[in-house]
Design an enzyme around this catalytic site. Sequence first.
Site, PDB file in Angstrom:
ATOM      1  N   CYS A  88     -20.553 128.328 -70.816  1.00  0.00           N
ATOM      2  CA  CYS A  88     -19.757 127.112 -70.611  1.00  0.00           C
ATOM      3  C   CYS A  88     -18.285 127.393 -70.361  1.00  0.00           C
ATOM      4  CB  CYS A  88     -19.893 126.190 -71.813  1.00  0.00           C
ATOM      5  SG  CYS A  88     -21.577 125.637 -72.123  1.00  0.00           S
ATOM      6  N   HIS A 110     -20.886 117.696 -67.873  1.00  0.00           N
ATOM      7  CA  HIS A 110     -20.489 119.092 -68.099  1.00  0.00           C
ATOM      8  C   HIS A 110     -21.237 119.994 -67.113  1.00  0.00           C
ATOM      9  CE1 HIS A 110     -19.836 122.919 -69.928  1.00  0.00           C
ATOM     10  NE2 HIS A 110     -20.718 122.850 -70.917  1.00  0.00           N
ATOM     11  N   CYS A 152     -16.244 125.562 -76.337  1.00  0.00           N
ATOM     12  CA  CYS A 152     -17.217 126.361 -77.083  1.00  0.00           C
ATOM     13  C   CYS A 152     -18.160 127.015 -76.088  1.00  0.00           C
ATOM     14  CB  CYS A 152     -17.982 125.507 -78.085  1.00  0.00           C
ATOM     15  SG  CYS A 152     -18.862 124.105 -77.363  1.00  0.00           S
TER      16      CYS A 152
END
Length: 402
Positions: free
Chosen positions: A91, A358, A388
Site C-alpha cells: 500500500c 484505495h 500502513c
Amino acid sequence: MKTAYIYDAVRTPRGRGKKDGSLHEVTPVRLVTTLLDALKERNSLDTSLVEDIILGCVTQIGEQGGEIAKTVSMAAGYHQRVSGVTINRFCGSGLEAINQASAYIMSGQCSVIIAGGVESMSRIEMGSDGGAWYMDPSVSIPTYFVPQGIAADLLATKYGYSRNDVDTFAYHSHQRAALAWKNQYFQKSIIPVKDINGLTLLDKDETIRPDTTLEKLSTLEPSFVQHGQMGGFDAVATQRYPEIEEVKHVHHAGNSSGIVDGSSLVLLGDEEFGNKTGLKPRAKIVAFAVIGTEPTIMLTGPIDATQLVLQKAGLTIDQIDLFEVNEAFAAVVLRYMDALKVPHDKVNVNGGAIAMGHPLGATGAILTNTVLDELERRNLQRGLITLCIGGGMGIATIIERV
C-alpha cells in the site's frame, strides 16, 4: 545535498473497482498515459529532460506486469531516453516511488523524475499475484500471519474502538469527501479519464456516498467474521496477543477502504530544472522514512513512521499543519490520532479511502496530491503523508510549500 521539489501533481478520479465501474474498460497503461499527457501539456514539458519514471504497482501481473513504468513512457510518446522502473511496497508503493525519486534528486544523481503509481483493481484482482507469506505454511505459521481485515479488527479490539466508533469515522469520511467535491477542492489535480473517442468516462471519485448515515452503516454485516472464526485466524491473533480473549469484528465494507481503479503522478525535479524550464516549484520534500512493525497487528506502522520522519526532519508533530493518513480501515486512523494526539480537524480533512477508495499502488501519490492542494488552498506550510503497509510496515513523508 540538493533539494527535491514538487513541480506538479495530477491524478485520475477513482472508479469503482468492479466490472460495472466506470474505469473498468480502461487499461492500467491508459490510466497512466492520461496523466503523462496532462503533465506534458500543463507544463510544456520537454520529455527529453525526464530521466526516469518510478511507478508503484502492487499486483504486477498481466496488463500491470512487464515493467509497466517503461511501457507507459513509450505508450505516451515520451522521449526514448526516459527509463522506467516499477516498485512494490504494497500500500505504500505510490509514496515509496516519490521517496525514491526524491532520493535520486537529493543525491544529485538525477535532475527530473516522474513518480507515482497505478492500480486497476477491476481488471487485475487483488492478491492474484500470490505471495509466500500467506501461501507457504512454513512462512505464515511461525510469523502468525492473519489477513489484513483480521488485523484491523484486532487493532480495534486491542485499543477499544467500538462498532460505533469506526462507523462514525467512516460517516465523517464520506461527509468530508462529498463537501470537498461540492466545493471543487480537488479540481487542480483531477484529470478526467476519456474513452478512445474522447468522451469522458469519469471525472469524479465514484464511490462517495453523501447520503450515508450512521443508521445505514450500522446495518452492514462485519466482513471478517468467517475468516476469523471458521478460517482460524482469530485463534492466531489471540495466540499472538494472549491478553485479548476474543477478536471483536467491527469492520465492514462501509468503514474499510474501497476497492477502486486509479493512478497518480508527481513531477519532481531539482532547482536547475526549474531555472531551465521557467517552472515554479509548489513544494519541497523535507524528509521521508520507512519502518517495520509487528506483523500480525500489522497496521500501526504510520505511528512509528511518523515519529521517525519527524525525528529526521527535526520537527515536532505540532509543526505539521495537515495530515493524510490512509484510511485502510477506520481503526488505523483512530489509533493514529489517539497515539500521537493529533486532532481530527487536521487529519484527512477532505475525506479519505473509506469514501473515495484505495487503488493500492497509487494511493500514496494521491495523498500527496491531496495534501499539497489543501495546503495551498488554506495557505498553510507543511503536510505529512503516511500509510500502513502489509506485513507490518509504515511509510511517511513530509512536504513543505515553497
